[in-house]
Scaffold this motif. Structure first.
Motif, mmCIF file in Angstrom:
data_model
loop_
_atom_site.group_PDB
_atom_site.id
_atom_site.type_symbol
_atom_site.label_atom_id
_atom_site.label_comp_id
_atom_site.label_asym_id
_atom_site.label_seq_id
_atom_site.Cartn_x
_atom_site.Cartn_y
_atom_site.Cartn_z
ATOM 1 N N TYR A 418 18.697 -7.813 32.600
ATOM 2 C CA TYR A 418 18.723 -7.385 34.001
ATOM 3 C C TYR A 418 17.363 -6.833 34.440
ATOM 4 O O TYR A 418 16.832 -7.218 35.487
ATOM 5 C CB TYR A 418 19.801 -6.328 34.206
ATOM 6 C CG TYR A 418 19.825 -5.775 35.622
ATOM 7 C CD1 TYR A 418 20.433 -6.486 36.652
ATOM 8 C CD2 TYR A 418 19.212 -4.558 35.921
ATOM 9 C CE1 TYR A 418 20.436 -6.003 37.948
ATOM 10 C CE2 TYR A 418 19.212 -4.063 37.216
ATOM 11 C CZ TYR A 418 19.831 -4.789 38.227
ATOM 12 O OH TYR A 418 19.824 -4.300 39.511
ATOM 13 N N VAL A 422 15.512 -8.985 37.256
ATOM 14 C CA VAL A 422 15.523 -8.477 38.630
ATOM 15 C C VAL A 422 14.112 -8.150 39.079
ATOM 16 O O VAL A 422 13.751 -8.336 40.254
ATOM 17 C CB VAL A 422 16.465 -7.255 38.762
ATOM 18 C CG1 VAL A 422 15.787 -5.966 38.298
ATOM 19 C CG2 VAL A 422 16.957 -7.098 40.204
ATOM 20 N N VAL A 443 22.576 -1.980 37.907
ATOM 21 C CA VAL A 443 23.088 -2.950 38.864
ATOM 22 C C VAL A 443 23.621 -2.250 40.111
ATOM 23 O O VAL A 443 23.465 -2.743 41.232
ATOM 24 C CB VAL A 443 24.179 -3.835 38.214
ATOM 25 C CG1 VAL A 443 25.400 -2.998 37.810
ATOM 26 C CG2 VAL A 443 24.608 -4.944 39.179
ATOM 27 N N VAL A 468 21.320 -11.941 38.532
ATOM 28 C CA VAL A 468 20.684 -11.456 37.307
ATOM 29 C C VAL A 468 21.688 -10.698 36.448
ATOM 30 O O VAL A 468 21.691 -10.815 35.212
ATOM 31 C CB VAL A 468 19.477 -10.560 37.641
ATOM 32 C CG1 VAL A 468 18.896 -9.957 36.368
ATOM 33 C CG2 VAL A 468 18.409 -11.367 38.362
ATOM 34 N N PHE A 469 22.579 -9.934 37.086
ATOM 35 C CA PHE A 469 23.622 -9.247 36.325
ATOM 36 C C PHE A 469 24.501 -10.262 35.599
ATOM 37 O O PHE A 469 24.852 -10.063 34.428
ATOM 38 C CB PHE A 469 24.481 -8.385 37.248
ATOM 39 C CG PHE A 469 25.611 -7.689 36.549
ATOM 40 C CD1 PHE A 469 25.417 -6.473 35.917
ATOM 41 C CD2 PHE A 469 26.876 -8.262 36.493
ATOM 42 C CE1 PHE A 469 26.454 -5.829 35.244
ATOM 43 C CE2 PHE A 469 27.924 -7.636 35.831
ATOM 44 C CZ PHE A 469 27.709 -6.416 35.203
ATOM 45 N N GLY A 472 22.811 -11.479 32.552
ATOM 46 C CA GLY A 472 22.920 -10.486 31.482
ATOM 47 C C GLY A 472 24.311 -10.442 30.885
ATOM 48 O O GLY A 472 24.476 -10.303 29.662
#
Length: 513
Positions: A418, A422, A443, A468-469, A472
């Motif tokens: 993340y 990010v 997040v 992006v979360f 991950g």
């Protein structure tokens, strides 16, 4: 005469008290992140301060029960747990809350091994004992899934501190139930050997350093000297602990038990199951709120099928283990958990709860039910009655160590993906440095940043944060798939019912007293 089954119910209430606290804070993490200014590392410590101390002191807790009486220690632990919960509820800083969570772990380590030891001492008939252990194991699994639901309901009506205030009346109920329904076994007053202080200190330092290093790995850098030296130091300390336990006359953690591969495999499978489960709960509650936009209560309710499946299938798993042997059932459970995590790999921003997520949870819950009860029975069958406290602590420790490392490892994998992802993608969008730095914290911090940005930019930032979360989440659950598959393979080999193993268990039981 008090009914054994009433005693079992009372002990399960006490077990619920400490096990619910493993996960009740998970749905409150986004709120705590905002109000206590905590990043992902801080959130991991809110969860792991409890499980780490819990795991580190379980051996000592079981040993204290053997020495001073399991019922007496159970009552002491419940009272202390309720008192420290008040301290957690009134915390005003991240440091205070983490310290209070560690304090809760101290008393949980006294309560938890006492519950299983008292069950083993109360139920002498093998069939009744197997049924009681199955109920105990099911309660443990159900409690983990109930935590987010209860936490979500409390957060819908009160502040985040309510997830700790609830322990006060719940603890009072558990205390009354234990005092009224659980008699003190005659064996509680039997003297036991000298307490292994050095063993306790080595186990706490080793496990603590390992967990701290894994949690801080993303921030320090996995190849940094700090991380590498931390991991090396942890393994050295744990190695010294093992050597000390082998040489001391009265070990607190009898490592000789692990010479029996059935015992070792059962303990390992329980650890892996809770590694995957705790890590998943930590991740999925953030997914529900950050990506799917659920409230804490809505997020908690969506974990409820997990509890239902565990409750329904746990007795079925015990019956199947009696019919087909624990090996078949436990290996099936590990494969089911691997299948559930594999489904999570398919989750994306368009996935729906009923279309995919719930089915992954059902498979994980079925796997946990098939592993927890049968493997606990294998562990306890390898022990003599005199080893009930220390042996139940070994069983409990595998759960908590697995859960602690699950949050640490899976959370750190998510954090690594993340933070790097990010930052790069928000840079490409031209997001200013201070805003980008804020979004990197967690997040939920990213979601907050997107909410405060202008309409068009805010939506773009939110999509980046969610995507992006999810990247991950996929990487973290891939780790869970791998450890579950390894667990299945090892269990299939080590749990096979060889006659020599039965002789080995009996020979050990005779020489270990």
């Amino acid at each position: 005469m008090r009914s054994r089954w009433f005693a079992l119910a009372a002990l399960c209430v006490a077990e619920l008290l400490v096990m619910v606290d493993n996960t009740i804070v998970n749905v409150a993490l986004p709120t705590m992140s905002r109000e206590l200014d905590a990043g992902v590392s801080g959130l991991q410590w809110i969860v792991d301060a409890y499980t780490l101390v819990f795991a580190g002191l379980l051996l000592a807790g079981g040993y204290l029960g053997d020495r001073f009486g399991h019922r007496r220690m159970l009552v002491t632990g419940i009272v202390g747990f309720g008192a420290v919960s008040v301290g957690a509820a009134v915390s005003t800083t991240l440091g205070q809350l983490i310290a209070a969570r560690a304090g809760l772990g101290v008393f949980a380590a006294i309560v938890f091994p006492a519950t299983l030891a008292l069950i083993v001492g109360t139920f002498r008939d093998p069939k009744e004992r197997a049924a009681a252990v199955g109920v105990w194991a099911a309660t443990s699994g159900v409690a983990i899934a109930i935590g987010p639901v209860l936490g979500g309901w409390l957060l819908d009506h009160f502040s985040w501190s309510s997830v700790f205030w609830v322990n006060v009346p719940f603890g009072l109920l558990a205390l009354i139930a234990v005092v009224l329904a659980v008699p003190a076994p005659a064996s509680d007053d039997v003297p036991v050997p000298r307490f292994d202080v050095l063993g306790v200190l080595l186990s706490i330092v080793g496990l603590g350093l390992l967990t701290f290093t894994v949690i801080e790995g993303p921030d320090a850098g996995w190849a940094s000297a700090r991380t590498l030296l931390g991991l090396l130091g942890a393994f050295v300390v744990l190695g010294v602990f093992v050597v000390h336990q082998r040489r001391t006359a009265h070990p607190i953690f009898d490592v000789r038990l692990f010479a029996n591969r059935r015992f070792a495999a059962a303990a390992g499978m329980v650890a892996v199951a809770f590694f995957a489960l705790f890590g998943f709960i930590f991740l999925i509650t953030q997914y529900f709120q950050a990506v799917m936009g659920y409230t804490p209560l809505q997020a908690g309710v969506r974990t409820l099928p997990f509890a239902a499946v565990v409750a329904v299938l746990s007795p079925v798993a015990m019956a199947a283990a009696h019919r087909f042997g624990p090996r078949v059932v436990a290996v099936f459970g590990a494969l089911a958990m691997a299948g559930g995590f594999s489904l999570v790999e398919l989750v994306d921003a368009s996935s729906t709860y009923f279309g995919l997520v719930i089915w992954s949870m059902v498979l994980m819950a079925a796997g946990l039910a098939c592993i927890s009860g049968p493997c606990t029975q294998v562990i306890m069958d390898a022990l003599t009655p005199e080893q009930a406290g220390a042996g139940s602590a070994v069983n409990d420790t595998t759960r908590e160590i697995g859960g602690t490392l699950g949050v640490a490892v899976l959370g750190s994998v998510l954090t690594s993906v993340y933070v790097a992802g990010v930052s790069d993608r928000l840079t490409d969008l031209g997001v200013p440095g201070p805003v980008r730095d804020a979004a990197q914290q967690s997040v939920m911090a990213g979601v907050e940043v997107s909410a405060g940005a202008p309409a068009g930019a805010g939506e773009a930032i939110r999509r980046v944060v969610a995507d992006v979360f999810l990247d991950g989440l996929a990487q973290a659950t891939l780790v869970a798939v791998g450890v579950s598959l390894v667990s299945a393979v090892v269990g299939a080999w080590a749990l096979r019912p060889v006659v020599e193993d039965d002789a080995e268990v009996g020979e050990y039981a005779e020489t270990a007293v």
